[in-house]
Design a protein around this motif. Sequence first.
Motif, short mmCIF file in Angstrom:
data_model
loop_
_atom_site.label_atom_id
_atom_site.label_comp_id
_atom_site.label_asym_id
_atom_site.label_seq_id
_atom_site.Cartn_x
_atom_site.Cartn_y
_atom_site.Cartn_z
N MET A 134 24.03 43.01 29.43
CA MET A 134 24.01 42.20 30.64
C MET A 134 25.43 41.92 31.11
O MET A 134 26.36 41.83 30.31
CB MET A 134 23.28 40.88 30.40
N ILE A 135 25.58 41.79 32.42
CA ILE A 135 26.88 41.48 33.00
C ILE A 135 27.10 39.97 32.94
O ILE A 135 26.42 39.21 33.63
CB ILE A 135 26.95 41.98 34.46
N LYS A 136 28.05 39.55 32.10
CA LYS A 136 28.34 38.13 31.94
C LYS A 136 29.80 37.78 32.21
O LYS A 136 30.12 36.61 32.38
CB LYS A 136 27.97 37.68 30.51
N ASP A 137 30.67 38.78 32.23
CA ASP A 137 32.08 38.57 32.58
C ASP A 137 32.43 39.52 33.71
O ASP A 137 32.43 40.75 33.52
CB ASP A 137 32.99 38.84 31.38
N ILE A 138 32.76 38.96 34.87
CA ILE A 138 33.10 39.78 36.05
C ILE A 138 34.55 39.51 36.40
O ILE A 138 34.94 38.36 36.68
CB ILE A 138 32.19 39.44 37.24
N MET A 139 35.37 40.55 36.36
CA MET A 139 36.79 40.42 36.68
C MET A 139 37.05 40.96 38.07
O MET A 139 36.64 42.07 38.41
CB MET A 139 37.64 41.16 35.64
N VAL A 140 37.75 40.19 38.88
CA VAL A 140 38.03 40.55 40.27
C VAL A 140 39.54 40.69 40.46
O VAL A 140 40.29 39.75 40.15
CB VAL A 140 37.48 39.49 41.25
N HIS A 141 39.97 41.82 40.98
CA HIS A 141 41.39 42.02 41.25
C HIS A 141 41.78 41.21 42.48
O HIS A 141 41.14 41.28 43.54
CB HIS A 141 41.68 43.51 41.50
N LEU A 142 42.88 40.47 42.35
CA LEU A 142 43.42 39.67 43.45
C LEU A 142 44.90 40.02 43.62
O LEU A 142 45.61 40.23 42.64
CB LEU A 142 43.28 38.17 43.16
N ALA A 190 36.00 42.49 29.86
CA ALA A 190 35.11 42.11 30.96
C ALA A 190 33.99 43.14 31.02
O ALA A 190 34.11 44.24 30.48
CB ALA A 190 35.87 42.07 32.29
N ASP A 191 32.89 42.77 31.65
CA ASP A 191 31.78 43.70 31.79
C ASP A 191 31.88 44.56 33.04
O ASP A 191 31.32 45.66 33.10
CB ASP A 191 30.45 42.93 31.83
N LEU A 192 32.60 44.05 34.04
CA LEU A 192 32.70 44.74 35.33
C LEU A 192 34.01 44.37 35.97
O LEU A 192 34.42 43.20 35.94
CB LEU A 192 31.53 44.33 36.23
N PHE A 193 34.68 45.36 36.55
CA PHE A 193 35.95 45.13 37.24
C PHE A 193 35.76 45.47 38.71
O PHE A 193 35.33 46.58 39.05
CB PHE A 193 37.06 45.99 36.64
N ILE A 194 36.08 44.53 39.59
CA ILE A 194 35.91 44.72 41.02
C ILE A 194 37.27 44.90 41.68
O ILE A 194 38.18 44.09 41.49
CB ILE A 194 35.16 43.53 41.66
N ALA A 195 37.40 45.95 42.48
CA ALA A 195 38.64 46.23 43.20
C ALA A 195 38.30 46.79 44.57
O ALA A 195 37.15 47.18 44.83
CB ALA A 195 39.51 47.22 42.42
N THR A 196 39.29 46.85 45.43
CA THR A 196 39.11 47.46 46.74
C THR A 196 39.26 48.97 46.62
O THR A 196 40.10 49.46 45.86
CB THR A 196 40.14 46.91 47.74
#
Length: 276
Positions: free
Chosen positions: A1-9, A112-118
Amino acid sequence: MIKDIMVHLDGTPEDEIRLNHGLALASTRRAHLIGILTNLLPDLTMTTPVDARAAARQVLAALEAKARQEGDIAAGRLAGRLAGLQVPNELRRLDETFSVLSAKVVEQARCADLFIATRPYGVTEIPVWLDLVEAVLFGSGRALLLVPPHHREGPIRTVLVAWNGTRESARALREGLEFIEQAVRTLVLVVDPAPDAMPWTNVRHHLAHHGVVADVTTADSRDRGIADLILDEARRVSADLIVMGAYGHTRFREQVLGGATRDMLRSTENLLLLAH
């Protein structure tokens, strides 16, 4: 399950776009949201002649002070934004030069479980962020969710899986399984299947074991690019998310000769989940 979501800023207006996508996912999963602020510091040591190092150090010190001050402003603004969110969250900050920044982000992304970037091409094309995206993709062992510039968040109802039977596509399928299970509709696209073969059968059975009834469609590339076929199918079915393996060929070959991954990074207007 996705429990840690990392977002690039990075202190740009696209932060809000990425944060909104991260927040939407974290809210439905009761997940922890991690904002990782990358503040790029100047590094002149590689290009400065030895006899000019003293003067260069003064210039570098001034530039670094300015960069850190700008980082402080961005961090303060982002901390205030995160404080108002209704999900558990934290802000991490990396002040680093180009040569080490991506590696530092990879270290963070591994937990992290998922890394979000542009998406690293288009109106926000910045060389360092392309390096960062590829470093996370190859080095973190985690899935990468790429958001097209200015893309507004919304429910993920239809998922398109680009399947070619490779290790990379298998990894992407596994990383995207939670999105697939929660979607209303899942389609599997197979390009150029071998004659008299049904390479999608095992995929369909695998998804069925997860309670997913997937539709399958095939396409012949002929003289068209693989990415064009994927994007055409995504438009046809109004896909909210495309799931695909990344860089089945070497990065060098894709950079020189072209390839589906590189073309997708340039062209997709859909959310794109990649794994290698």
